[in-house]
Write an enzyme that holds these catalytic residues in place. Sequence first.
Site, PDB file in Angstrom:
ATOM      1  N   PHE A 252       0.767  -1.263  -0.054  1.00 29.51           N
ATOM      2  CA  PHE A 252       0.014   0.159  -0.022  1.00 29.51           C
ATOM      3  C   PHE A 252       0.810   1.180   0.101  1.00 29.51           C
ATOM      4  CE2 PHE A 252      -2.803  -3.250   1.288  1.00 29.51           C
ATOM      5  CZ  PHE A 252      -4.094  -2.835   0.476  1.00 29.51           C
ATOM      6  N   ALA A 255       2.018   4.686  -5.245  1.00 26.13           N
ATOM      7  CA  ALA A 255       1.393   6.166  -5.468  1.00 26.13           C
ATOM      8  C   ALA A 255       0.404   6.163  -6.612  1.00 26.13           C
ATOM      9  CB  ALA A 255       2.279   7.355  -5.679  1.00 26.13           C
ATOM     10  N   CYS A 263     -14.929  -0.408  -0.296  1.00 27.93           N
ATOM     11  CA  CYS A 263     -14.329  -0.619   1.112  1.00 27.93           C
ATOM     12  C   CYS A 263     -13.823   0.743   1.776  1.00 27.93           C
ATOM     13  CB  CYS A 263     -13.672  -1.894   1.385  1.00 27.93           C
ATOM     14  SG  CYS A 263     -14.473  -3.399   1.083  1.00 27.93           S
TER      15      CYS A 263
END
Length: 435
Positions: A252, A255, A263
Amino acid sequence: MKIAMVGTGYVGLVSGACFADFGHQVVCVDKDAGKIEALKRGKIPIYETDLDKLVETNAAAGRLTFTTELAGAVADADAVFIAVGTPSRRGDGHADLSYVYAAAKEIGAALKKFTVVVTKSTVPVGTGDEVERLIRETNPDADFAVASNPEFLREGAAIQDFRHPDRIVVGTEDDRAKRVMGEVYRPLYLNQAPILYTARRTAELIKYAANAFLATKITFINEIADLSERVGANVQEVARGIGLDNRIGTKFLHAGAGYGGSCFPKDTRALFKTALDHDVQLKIVEATLTANDNRKRAMARKVANVLGGELRGKTIGVLGLTFKPDTDDMREAPSIPLINGLIDFGAKVRAYDPIGMEQARKELPEIEYCKDAYECARQADALVIVTEWRQFRALDLKRIKQEMKHPVVVDLRNIYRPDEMAAHGFTYDSIGRPR
């Protein structure tokens, strides 16, 4: 074990099919008769890798069935999972729990023996308490326990995630419920998937906290990308440099154009609203929401800047419409504000997505849809890569350049190398890297 899965959306259908594949007897229930009939014929209402094969195999084996009749499925079940939608409520951002509560009342009326009623849907803290109250109010003599069992499935990799979870969170302090849930997940024992038993409210908060943290991580690296562009740094190398720290991790930290999907946007909003209701300020979550919304709106301006600030009369090709690859999910996809912004600037937009165009037409009916990436590039003044589908990672760049009116590529997912694009004669702009 006998399991009833109430709701055949993304979570319910994937969970039901995977439980059946474990060897449990699973009945999936939905009020939508058309959807149930389609599922009986093997037609899957969502796109998820290998889900069609999983449903077909377990339905043929008699372990997975579909019905609109909730009462019979619940009466015979050891565990009943509530897996209905909890979208953002219009106007205030709270999670809409009307489907959850309606399901709870129906389940309560159908209970015949001890049953664990499990909230699989993503719900705010305290929802399980209300589910328990509604069932008790509907059927005072019912023998049941309410547990929370949040899902942690990534769209596009949901079956793999279900079979090999990082953890299984079960929120209950009822010993009978713990035993039932232990049996439900016993097939994962060999995979050494840890089951974390917590209080019910803790389990509900774990789900929201996890999604908010991941959303914050994405937003953080996106802001570092903006700074990287200004100071001449490379955000991909920055992300690798910080991600090698085990306290941070590499996931995660890619970019891009902002997070979307079913979600993260709704769950971060719902968590923030829950905090406000309890007079708690979640400043980081609030900033994440604001920064992500602003970023998605800013992507059209980024495209305009590459073309000298003027888009009126220009044709822009957009590659990728879904919020991520390997799904047809268009919910809060960055492509939507991007394309609407391009149109507001006066551009003509044509687009291609390998899977998501049927869903995209509902959100973006006014644009032109193409049969492949090369048709999308034809006579375009710029080509924008929005979703990192594998099909876009190895495009014939020579052919793309020949098709385009001007060889301009804006890569919002950084799937190409700047030196490679320059060597092919493209004007190339990406996220958080020097041009």
